[in-house]
Write an enzyme that holds these catalytic residues in place. Structure first.
Site, PDB file in Angstrom:
ATOM      1  N   GLU A 155       0.830  -1.213   0.000  1.00  0.00           N
ATOM      2  CA  GLU A 155       0.000   0.000   0.000  1.00  0.00           C
ATOM      3  C   GLU A 155       0.861   1.258   0.000  1.00  0.00           C
ATOM      4  O   GLU A 155       0.615   2.196  -0.761  1.00  0.00           O
ATOM      5  CB  GLU A 155      -0.926  -0.009   1.218  1.00  0.00           C
ATOM      6  CG  GLU A 155      -1.911   1.147   1.239  1.00  0.00           C
ATOM      7  CD  GLU A 155      -2.872   1.064   2.419  1.00  0.00           C
ATOM      8  OE1 GLU A 155      -3.664   2.002   2.598  1.00  0.00           O
ATOM      9  OE2 GLU A 155      -2.823   0.050   3.148  1.00  0.00           O
ATOM     10  N   HIS A 181       4.031  -8.533  -9.605  1.00  0.00           N
ATOM     11  CA  HIS A 181       4.672  -9.858  -9.513  1.00  0.00           C
ATOM     12  C   HIS A 181       4.782 -10.501 -10.894  1.00  0.00           C
ATOM     13  O   HIS A 181       4.311 -11.617 -11.134  1.00  0.00           O
ATOM     14  CB  HIS A 181       3.908 -10.769  -8.556  1.00  0.00           C
ATOM     15  CG  HIS A 181       4.777 -11.823  -7.932  1.00  0.00           C
ATOM     16  ND1 HIS A 181       4.309 -12.765  -7.071  1.00  0.00           N
ATOM     17  CD2 HIS A 181       6.109 -12.085  -8.074  1.00  0.00           C
ATOM     18  CE1 HIS A 181       5.285 -13.562  -6.680  1.00  0.00           C
ATOM     19  NE2 HIS A 181       6.388 -13.166  -7.275  1.00  0.00           N
TER      20      HIS A 181
END
Length: 393
Positions: A264, A277
């Site tokens: 975040e 990712h």
């Protein structure tokens, strides 16, 4: 004998096609699997059935698998080091270019001119020219890249960066002979993380997340880095102290942080490029990982051979014609080999081939014996103190 393999994630068909369906049953809903084939499925709360012989992950990291607990049960955990190395290498090089040329934020700027400010034609051209100065970057040749971890990925990254004209430093006290041969001789290997950080304009991380690497890039170490440095993390999020990185970005000490593990705080920071990712997210990498995982798994199930296990040693032995093979997992204790061979001798079995390797607290034995093995032999072997598991292959 047919082996049941349960898939816990979508596995590339190129890998699954290598499973001979006369020997293997494959599915997502198998109550008593002999093996698990997975990518990201979390096994930490998985109830291990007595039927399970092995776990294979189509990928390099095994943080989603309780490796030590599996070892204690005599269950090897396989991974696929190097199968996704080129995919990650390309992403690291892309990350360096994104940071050096400020491409990520420059693209956002031009998109905003049209999507938010609704500029077009001459007015758009003028704003493009006026704004581009804010995104002026620098070139890679002559800059220094520090590579922490010289495994399959780290070596590819180091060699690629050198071909781009960069000076490359490498740190890996446990580099293997194979990787050392693959590494360009012009890559300078340093003796400490501190030396590498203090001498590099970019650093890239290629080590597993373990206790020793948790928070490896800390506030103290960041303070020793060159002003305007860039950190690239395509290994694991916990290797970097993100709060310390953000503080260094805010102070201007660091130029950028490029990573594959969004948080975040990091995702909204103007000097952080956080990707979703993507390290191994190419069709080629997924195919390579699946093929490698399947091949290692089938070699173990059919022949007892262990390659690329993260919790047991590499043990590979060719089959001896006319023999029966036994695969034995045991604690790494004195006189285990003597006790195993004594049981075989008492059963009147001649040993044709024998190999044993240890790794940490555990060891693995393959033995080919002449003639047939009766069912009660397994019970005799399991009765030895320290034997974890035994099977006839």
């Amino acid at each position: 004998m047919t082996f049941a393999i349960q898939t816990l994630n979508a596995i590339s068909p190129l890998g699954l096609e290598r499973l001979d369906r006369s020997r293997f049953d494959v599915g997502t809903d198998i109550p008593e699997p002999r093996a698990l084939l997975l990518r990201s499925a979390d096994l930490h709360s998985y109830e291990v059935p007595p039927s399970l012989y092995a776990v294979a992950r189509a990928g390099a990291g095994t943080n989603n698998i309780p490796v030590d607990a599996m070892a204690a049960r005599g269950i090897p955990v396989f991974n696929t080091p190097g199968a996704n190395a080129n995919a990650v290498k390309e992403l690291v090089i892309a990350g360096m270019l994104l940071a050096a040329r400020n491409l990520y934020h420059a693209a956002d700027y031009t998109k905003n001119l049209v999507a938010e400010q609704h500029l077009s034609g001459k007015e758009l051209d003028q704003q493009v020219e006026a704004g581009k100065k804010a995104f002026a970057g620098f070139e890679l040749p002559g800059r220094t890249l520090g590579v922490i971890g010289l495994g399959a990925i780290g070596v590819l990254v180091a060699n690629a960066a050198q071909s781009l004209g960069m000076k490359v430093l490498g740190y890996d006290p446990a580099i293997t002979v194979e990787r050392a041969w693959q590494l360009s001789p012009s890559v300078e290997q340093v003796t400490s993380v501190e030396e590498l950080l203090a001498s590099s304009d970019f650093i890239t991380l290629h080590v597993p997340l373990i206790e020793a690497t948790q928070g490896l890039v800390s506030a103290e170490r960041i303070a020793t880095m060159r002003p305007g440095s860039v950190i690239l993390n395509f290994a694991r999020g916990g290797i970097v102290d993100e709060a310390a990185v953000i503080a260094a970005l805010d102070s201007g000490h660091l130029h950028a942080y490029v990573n594959d593990f969004p948080t975040e705080a990091g995702s909204i920071h103007p000097k952080v490029i956080a990707l979703p990712h993507l390290g191994a997210s190419t069709s080629e990498a997924e195919d390579n990982c699946a093929v490698m995982a399947v091949d290692q798994l089938t070699d173990f199930l059919l022949h007892g051979n262990i390659r690329n296990s993260v919790n047991f040693p590499t043990v590979v032995m060719g089959r001896t014609p006319g023999t029966t093979r036994l695969a034995i997992f045991n604690e790494n204790k004195p006189n285990m080999i003597g006790q195993i061979t004594a049981v075989l001798a008492e059963a009147g079995l001649n040993v044709a081939e024998f190999t044993n390797r240890a790794r940490g607290d555990y060891a693995y034995t393959l033995v080919d014996v002449e003639g047939q093995v009766e069912d009660d032999l397994k019970a005799s072997i399991l009765a030895i103190d320290g034997i974890i598991r035994a099977r006839k292959v």
